[in-house]
Enzyme design. Sequence first.
Site, PDB file in Angstrom:
ATOM      1  N   CYS A  84       0.743  -1.321  -0.095  1.00  0.00           N
ATOM      2  CA  CYS A  84      -0.313  -0.131  -0.072  1.00  0.00           C
ATOM      3  C   CYS A  84       1.273   0.875  -0.040  1.00  0.00           C
ATOM      4  O   CYS A  84       1.852   1.415   0.314  1.00  0.00           O
ATOM      5  CB  CYS A  84      -0.914  -0.091   1.103  1.00  0.00           C
ATOM      6  SG  CYS A  84      -1.617   1.786   1.304  1.00  0.00           S
ATOM      7  N   GLY A 216       3.057 -23.240  -8.878  1.00  0.00           N
ATOM      8  CA  GLY A 216       2.983 -22.126  -9.188  1.00  0.00           C
ATOM      9  C   GLY A 216       3.331 -21.153  -9.776  1.00  0.00           C
ATOM     10  O   GLY A 216       2.233 -19.961  -9.440  1.00  0.00           O
ATOM     11  N   GLU A 759       0.816  14.391 -12.321  1.00  0.00           N
ATOM     12  CA  GLU A 759       0.345  16.322 -11.904  1.00  0.00           C
ATOM     13  C   GLU A 759       1.042  16.617 -13.683  1.00  0.00           C
ATOM     14  O   GLU A 759       0.333  17.300 -14.572  1.00  0.00           O
ATOM     15  CB  GLU A 759       1.883  16.812 -11.737  1.00  0.00           C
ATOM     16  CG  GLU A 759       1.200  18.748 -11.328  1.00  0.00           C
ATOM     17  CD  GLU A 759       1.663  19.363 -10.570  1.00  0.00           C
ATOM     18  OE1 GLU A 759       1.797  19.938 -10.175  1.00  0.00           O
ATOM     19  OE2 GLU A 759       2.226  18.327  -9.508  1.00  0.00           O
ATOM     20  N   ARG A 837      10.925  25.855  -4.841  1.00  0.00           N
ATOM     21  CA  ARG A 837      11.060  25.164  -3.581  1.00  0.00           C
ATOM     22  C   ARG A 837      12.031  25.477  -2.404  1.00  0.00           C
ATOM     23  O   ARG A 837      11.627  25.188  -1.390  1.00  0.00           O
ATOM     24  CB  ARG A 837       9.450  24.353  -3.712  1.00  0.00           C
ATOM     25  CG  ARG A 837       8.818  23.881  -2.252  1.00  0.00           C
ATOM     26  CD  ARG A 837       7.638  23.366  -2.303  1.00  0.00           C
ATOM     27  NE  ARG A 837       6.686  23.970  -2.726  1.00  0.00           N
ATOM     28  CZ  ARG A 837       5.287  24.613  -1.751  1.00  0.00           C
ATOM     29  NH1 ARG A 837       6.076  24.793  -0.653  1.00  0.00           N
ATOM     30  NH2 ARG A 837       4.825  24.649  -2.335  1.00  0.00           N
ATOM     31  N   GLU A1225       1.590  17.015   1.943  1.00  0.00           N
ATOM     32  CA  GLU A1225       3.113  17.052   2.001  1.00  0.00           C
ATOM     33  C   GLU A1225       3.776  17.823   3.300  1.00  0.00           C
ATOM     34  O   GLU A1225       5.213  16.820   3.407  1.00  0.00           O
ATOM     35  CB  GLU A1225       3.471  17.785   1.292  1.00  0.00           C
ATOM     36  CG  GLU A1225       2.583  17.535  -0.895  1.00  0.00           C
ATOM     37  CD  GLU A1225       3.120  18.905  -1.311  1.00  0.00           C
ATOM     38  OE1 GLU A1225       4.394  19.022  -2.429  1.00  0.00           O
ATOM     39  OE2 GLU A1225       2.834  20.231  -1.056  1.00  0.00           O
TER      40      GLU A1225
END
Length: 1289
Positions: A84, A216, A759, A837, A1225
């Site tokens: 996840c 498998g 983005e 930034r 963020e």
Amino acid sequence: RHYAINACLAPLYSLEGMHIITVEGIGDRQRGLHPVQERLAKAHGSQCGFCTPGFVMSMYALLRSSKHPPTEEQIEDSLAGNLCRCTGYRPIIDAFRVFAKTDDSLYTASPSENANGQAICPSTGKPCSCRNETDVNANESSTLSSVKVYLPCSYNEIDGNSYSEKELIFPPELQLRKFMPLKLNGFNGIRWYRPLKLEQLLYLRSCYPDAKLIIGNSEVGVETKFKNAQYKVMISVTHVPELHTLKVEEHGLHIGSAVRLAQLQKFLKNVIAERGSHETSSCHAILRQLKWFAGTQIRNVASVGGNICTASPISDLNPLWMATGANFQIIDVNNNVRTTAAKDFFLGYRKVDLKADEILLSVILPWTRPYEYVKEFKQAHRREDDIALVNAGMRMHITEAEGNWIVSDVSIVYGGVAVVPLTAAKTEKFLVGKKLDDGLLDETFNLLKEDIPLAENAPGGMVEFRSSLTLSFFFKFFLYVTHEMNIKGLRKVGLDAANMSAIQSYTRPVSIGTQGYESVGQGTAVGQPMVHMSAMLQVTGEAEYVDDTPTPPNNLHAALVLSKKAHARILSIDDSVAKCSPGFAGVFLSKDVPGSNHIGPIIHDEEVFASDVVTCVGQIIGIVVADTHDNAKAAANKVNIEYSELPAILSISEAVKAGSFHPNTTRCLSNGDVEQCFASNTCDKIIEGEIRVGGQEHFYMEPQCTFVWPVDSGNEIHMISSTQAPQKHQKYVANALGLPLSKVVCKTKRIGGGFGGKETRSAIFAAAASVASYCLRRPVKIVLDRDVDMITTGQRHSFLGKYKLGFTNDGKIQALDLEIYNNGGNSLDLSLAVLERAVFHSENVYAIPNIRVSGKVCFTNFPSNTAFRGFGGPQGMLIAENWIHHMATELKRSPEEIKELNFQSEGTELYYGQLLKNCTMHSVWDELKASCNILEARKAVNVFNSENRWRKRGIAMVPTKFGISFTAKFMNQAGALVQVYTDGTVLVTHGGVEMGQGLHTKIAQVAASSLDIPLSCVFISETSTDKVPNASPTAASASSDLYGAAVLDACQQIKARMEPIASRGNHKSFAELAQACYMERVDLSAHGFYITPDIGFDWIAGKGSPFNYFTYGAAFAEVEIDTLTGDFHTRTADIVMDLGYSINPAIDIGQIEGAFIQGLGWAAMEELKWGDDNHKWIRPGYLFTCGPGSYKIPSVNDIPLNFKVSLLKGVPNPRAIHSSKAVGEPPFFLASAILFAIKDAIAAARAEEGHLDWFPLDNPATPERIRMACVDSITKKFASVYYRPKLSV
């Protein structure tokens, strides 16, 4: 039994006769949710939802296969194969914890009560809900009660076992049906056989000696999918009973070659329980190794024989079979059986001692003898579900001779150091007959160096580290045997307490998590911990993503033709073979683009399809469309391109040396007089250093994908995309096709994670697919495979920082001169904004009277790097934390003390001109210090370190100040459309994208509270460019602020229109009021708009206020490292953040935990390895870590054992909607506390060797970097004290 397996690796034919249960089968919104699904949704365990079905089914399989409620440890183990990227795992574990019941007395005794007299559940720690169940919120209630609900069982939080009342049963028709041999045909002439007897299998082997035996499919599935392997005949041996034997015999264990690894685990546990410990040392070692072998889902299908015959150089079991003296029984087609020793079975790279007419029948594992010891070893990048960097199996038999205990037999076998498991033959020969004492070690180490040589550019790299591991493993084994002999009274002197730490195996206790917050309610919904609005759909698998979109019959699938050179001129493109490929429909190159081939988010310095020169591996040259995804990939692979190679720049250092920078990307900000300060006597000390900051792959669960189709024969183009910026897709496609924006529509319902990676970089794939769709006038879907996604889309920017810092002896910073460079890749993309930034955040929270920060964006021949959570801020702050730790080391004071001494505070003017207002840094820091009890934690760590030589603990506290706003002023705007219907329900559409962060849920809460209606009455369907135009990307953590304010504006407009009607009548409900307004012809639809006020920055003047406000936070971490292997685990993480008055505390805490664990990956686990000067064993410009097999994100096993998150109370934020603060963020950087805690632990290890000076530790702090920094007599044999492992930067 019920087994969870990987669907992508399970051939459909292998499931004949089985009952397949998927997430949709156990519960849905209409029939009712299964308790596992319901629990996960209500516990906030689903964010983007793309991974959720996997977790649900892993837990479901565990419950269905357990005769008794599973333990908490079993629950965590069962989730080991699931990944996840959003939640940080804690809410998932907490959700499923209810199904474990460990102590009946807790439940049968009188329950404890809280202050209100409510009984407290011993399982959840919450007020008991078994007698008085209520829905978590109205939204869930409406979702579940909109139809007649059929609940599969009665279920409550107290008794997690009551779920079993009404479950799916194994179909009787399958139970009565007899298995038959199978002969089936598949695509492309593949034949599939399933024999039922060994005799049938041997006959098939004689007919098809080149056939692939399948059990498998965990290896063959990967080979066929990713390595283009072709096997025309496959023989499934899953139903051959002779290969499934598990027998306890006089001389050992008989293990059939088709036995699943999960079966072997269970069998070995029983054997160990029943036999004497002196016989089962090998069994113990194999069982311990199996725990870290792949994940539960793989072990459920993978077999003993499959792993052996694959002959992988990094197999975890093969060195153990060899070391334990196991024998392999082999049978040929004539029923002749021969036996060969495991140590003689492996002949070369993936070559074994099996003839074409033979198969592996079984493994014979001998019992161990008294005083015979077997130990397993493995070190990987990630402890759980990862391939080994180096592993080993070692066995030693001790016998008495003339009053001394000597080595009579020894076996030392290593994996991961050669093409086959390697026996340390010289070392074994030397040890036999020797007395076991400390004097053996030095000579043994020298012989091991000869036995296990690694060339400088050996595949896999990390030569110094892997070589060190070979000696560390033996050292651990030597101490282990010594300790065992001491326990049995065979040695007078045993291990001292400090050395015991070398042999302690890692055992992970159950993790715990606590969350603290205040709920400041505003209206009907704002401030409440509401469940994610899509959670119920996500846990049932009903939530739709791009690839779930139904496609019309004439739909085509696309695959990309990619560059295979880092920098080259294209000489020719031959697509003739591709055009003859099955299902081929078209191939499109630069000449076929109807509009402009030039694109880019800021400047148009990229091409949709490379026309003349390629500037990185993975650059798009063309696109192939065909009737299926596989056919498109096959055809794309047949396009032949000839190149003329050109020089390539493959690192920041090469770019700086060559002056290779993107045009107009130099930035510099300063305040005070740095040069004068350094030259004066103001600074008592001046230090210099260089920091390398590693990159990071986004690893969103849903890959890049777009479905595009023409409308009116191409007069319009519509698409559904997985993107954070639908407007950019609209713009790129319109540009490529030569259409106006008004004729291009992009819709996004939800995406399976983005983190910045969708983005800008997602738009080029939409543009490429649109060219094919437009030219052929047919729908086209493009879904990238994971490896293609990682190779083509760019990552978090790596950085290089060079600093010079001046300070006083009392710990006050006086001057900082900092140069930073980021690796932009082959196009500018957003790299300049990322650099800006980073410049803004390069002081973090520290007041510096004289400061100069300059930066440049490097042009390199890698895919363009792009936005990633934090957007340069974490890189700038990480460099800052490094120099302040360097300063603390020079002053011989604690870093926490020096940090606090230099904090900025209310009213501080930042070096770029912005004033700090509502600064809560001191409050956050003080609360964290109290929560973690930093002084006591330091004392406890010091005591532990003094008592343990080979395991060390470290702690660290890290602050953060993250600016909220897009640094480009024009992007700080938002629109929204709110529509009220006559039944009182409300449809909200805004420009933001739901990607798991709960944006839609928060926006709906804002609308519900504004209109004073239940949350269940508000619905948000999708984001669409034809509803809200010109939307900024969902990024910069600002979406809740922007779109929440826009929605509030629209709601207030509607309320103002409704007010005259409302004041005239007594309406019993909002629905009645809406109907009355409609009858009075009142407009119930409004467009809201918002711009962030009072922001802006002038780069020419170097002054301004680029941010609306700052989000503050701090984190404490405690880690423990194994200094001999570099393994580590996080014992504690404690986080305090100021989020103002949270709109939804549950979602915000989920964002903090998810960001922190993602940050943990960046800080300590996830390493990108590129073909550069530091990694010459990788082809130039290629990404080696291009899939989950080689790139490791954190798993369930990696989260802190004690994970605590608290929100600062009573601190409303006047600069954002409902006094809230942005959260996406800011928490990410706090995970660097783990990096600095690791460094603190390493410092304790180095102190043992007398090294007290400052040392660099690059991120990620992988086992390699940890081990090689823990200088000792072993590492000194392979590297200097100042050795710095290689990093792609």
